[in-house]
Design a protein around this motif. Sequence first.
Motif, PDB file in Angstrom:
ATOM      1  N   LEU A   1      -0.710  -1.758  -3.998  1.00 34.77           N
ATOM      2  CA  LEU A   1      -1.800  -2.571  -3.473  1.00 34.77           C
ATOM      3  C   LEU A   1      -2.917  -2.763  -4.489  1.00 34.77           C
ATOM      4  O   LEU A   1      -3.460  -3.868  -4.615  1.00 34.77           O
ATOM      5  N   ASN A   2      -3.279  -1.734  -5.226  1.00 32.30           N
ATOM      6  CA  ASN A   2      -4.362  -1.878  -6.196  1.00 32.30           C
ATOM      7  C   ASN A   2      -4.012  -2.887  -7.283  1.00 32.30           C
ATOM      8  O   ASN A   2      -4.869  -3.649  -7.742  1.00 32.30           O
ATOM      9  N   GLN A   3      -2.753  -2.895  -7.720  1.00 31.43           N
ATOM     10  CA  GLN A   3      -2.335  -3.876  -8.721  1.00 31.43           C
ATOM     11  C   GLN A   3      -2.415  -5.287  -8.168  1.00 31.43           C
ATOM     12  O   GLN A   3      -2.794  -6.233  -8.869  1.00 31.43           O
TER      13      GLN A   3
ATOM     14  N   ALA B   1      -4.406  -6.337  -5.754  1.00 29.47           N
ATOM     15  CA  ALA B   1      -5.777  -6.717  -5.440  1.00 29.47           C
ATOM     16  C   ALA B   1      -6.641  -6.885  -6.681  1.00 29.47           C
ATOM     17  O   ALA B   1      -7.700  -7.514  -6.607  1.00 29.47           O
ATOM     18  N   ALA B   2      -6.218  -6.367  -7.827  1.00 23.59           N
ATOM     19  CA  ALA B   2      -7.045  -6.412  -9.032  1.00 23.59           C
ATOM     20  C   ALA B   2      -7.469  -7.834  -9.411  1.00 23.59           C
ATOM     21  O   ALA B   2      -8.652  -8.069  -9.686  1.00 23.59           O
TER      22      ALA B   2
ATOM     23  N   PRO C   1      -7.116   1.279   3.829  1.00 22.07           N
ATOM     24  CA  PRO C   1      -7.269   0.218   2.817  1.00 22.07           C
ATOM     25  C   PRO C   1      -6.412  -1.002   3.112  1.00 22.07           C
ATOM     26  O   PRO C   1      -6.623  -2.074   2.541  1.00 22.07           O
TER      27      PRO C   1
ATOM     28  N   ARG D   1     -10.363  -8.996  -7.273  1.00 19.90           N
ATOM     29  CA  ARG D   1     -11.663  -8.399  -7.577  1.00 19.90           C
ATOM     30  C   ARG D   1     -12.321  -9.117  -8.744  1.00 19.90           C
ATOM     31  O   ARG D   1     -13.546  -9.126  -8.878  1.00 19.90           O
TER      32      ARG D   1
ATOM     33  N   TYR E   1       0.829  -1.205   0.000  1.00 23.22           N
ATOM     34  CA  TYR E   1       0.000   0.000   0.000  1.00 23.22           C
ATOM     35  C   TYR E   1       0.864   1.256   0.000  1.00 23.22           C
ATOM     36  O   TYR E   1       0.632   2.188  -0.791  1.00 23.22           O
TER      37      TYR E   1
END
Length: 505
Positions: free
Chosen positions: A73-75, A77-78, A118, A81, A68
């Motif tokens: 982190l977004n990469q 967690a993608a 997050p 999802r 994060y």
Amino acid sequence: MPDHSSVSRSFDVIIAGAGPVGLFLACELRLAGVSVLVLERAQTPYSPLKKLPFGMRGLSVPTIEAFYRRGLLNQLAAPLRDAKPGALPRRQAGHFAGIPFDYDKIDSSKWAYRLPSPADGNMSAEMLGIEEVLASRAETIGVEIRRGVGVEGFTQTANGVTVHAGDRSFKGRWLVGCDGGRSIVRKAGGFSFIGTDPEFTGYSVEVDMADPKKLKLGRQLTPTGLYFQTQPGHFGMLEFDGGAFHRSGSITLEQVQAVLRRVSQTDVTLTALHVATSWTDRAQQATAYRQGCVLLAGDAAHIHAPLGGQGLNLGIGDAMNLGWKLAATVRGEAPDGLLDSYFAERHPVGAQVLDWSRAQVAVMRPTPQARAMAAIIRDLIGTRDGATYFAERVWNVSMRYDLGGDHPLLGRSTPDFEFADGTRLAALMADGRGLLIDFDVDASLRLLAEGWRGRLRYVACGARDRLGLSALLVRPDGVVAWLSESTPDLEEAAKAVVRWFGPPA
């Protein structure tokens, strides 16, 4: 004999191993402007053992926070999802020795000095996906990764190391072994590696069965061991044989069938073997993480049973702790003892994880005594206090380094403050610099920070919830190194900055 007379160009740091730990460390070093070469024995990162279901890893809070704070982190967690609904159950939050604890039993209000973020809680990710995210970031920022080039040994002088890999040699000021439990770097460096012998041989296999209905899904404890079937044909098995079979020969269909029959106490018949690997609960740790210009991190420094995904998390913690310290040393900015603090801080964390792993094995033994203990733990983990305790340990929420001082936040992960302008603290850490946060906008603190411009970011802003603090110093790894609850003592603040960031420019 290989000819090592031809030496390639020199690097500040050479890393052996392009797994998650080596790649994360490489990114940390490169963020600080250090030249990095990563050498990896395998020709390709792809392996069925890194993909679902075998490659699923539970990530602890410090690991999630590390991704994060570096904007990854977004990469990570993608892909989660995009997973099928129900593929990642949310009620179960983790386990101890296979005994689960649930989200709805956890009382996170008992974890003082944490703010909503997050990076709260835990999550799972595929090992291959983790490596892909880190390799992409590493190459984007200028890390050189060479695959199919395994470290075979090295020679060390007072000025650095020459690393031998195949018919080539590479010069580096530092070498870090992130090359796993059978680390060549650790062995060649003569590091002492001590601990406890294994009690079981574990297997991860993918098979076809003639009679799949004979074996249940989920975790099944039996009088001779246990097996857990995550989906039809995908098994983990533990046979308490003292680790006798591990690496004693190739894993065949007949061997897997014999073990599965003994452990499950059925006459199940296997018709095909697609994937198979073995492992044990051997728990060992290096007695030193550094010898001269050579360091260890991840499984090269410590090994234990892969129960609950603690190995990956422990290794990422090593990399996060070591990266900025080694970079400061390379740049000549490190204060005395900074690099030594890597071992002082991380070795106790590793020792605690090894004991946590040993405790789980003790509860999983196929004995009446272990089953009695498991029944007690099952009762405890089903309570609100029990689930909260186990979540705190499994997620590593309460990790704290002993930096001196009594405040409970000192030495812990910094809260993810939301500043008055809407910015979150984590967003300010993507470049790997430390932070001097001044909630009261004190001109003297601003002046103090000027001496470390480039190494330390000064942040003067109020926050939605500042937890009673007026100022704090955050290391590049996100650890609180100094704080004040009233008008800051400038002398103490300056001492803390010098302790962790060296003398001013």
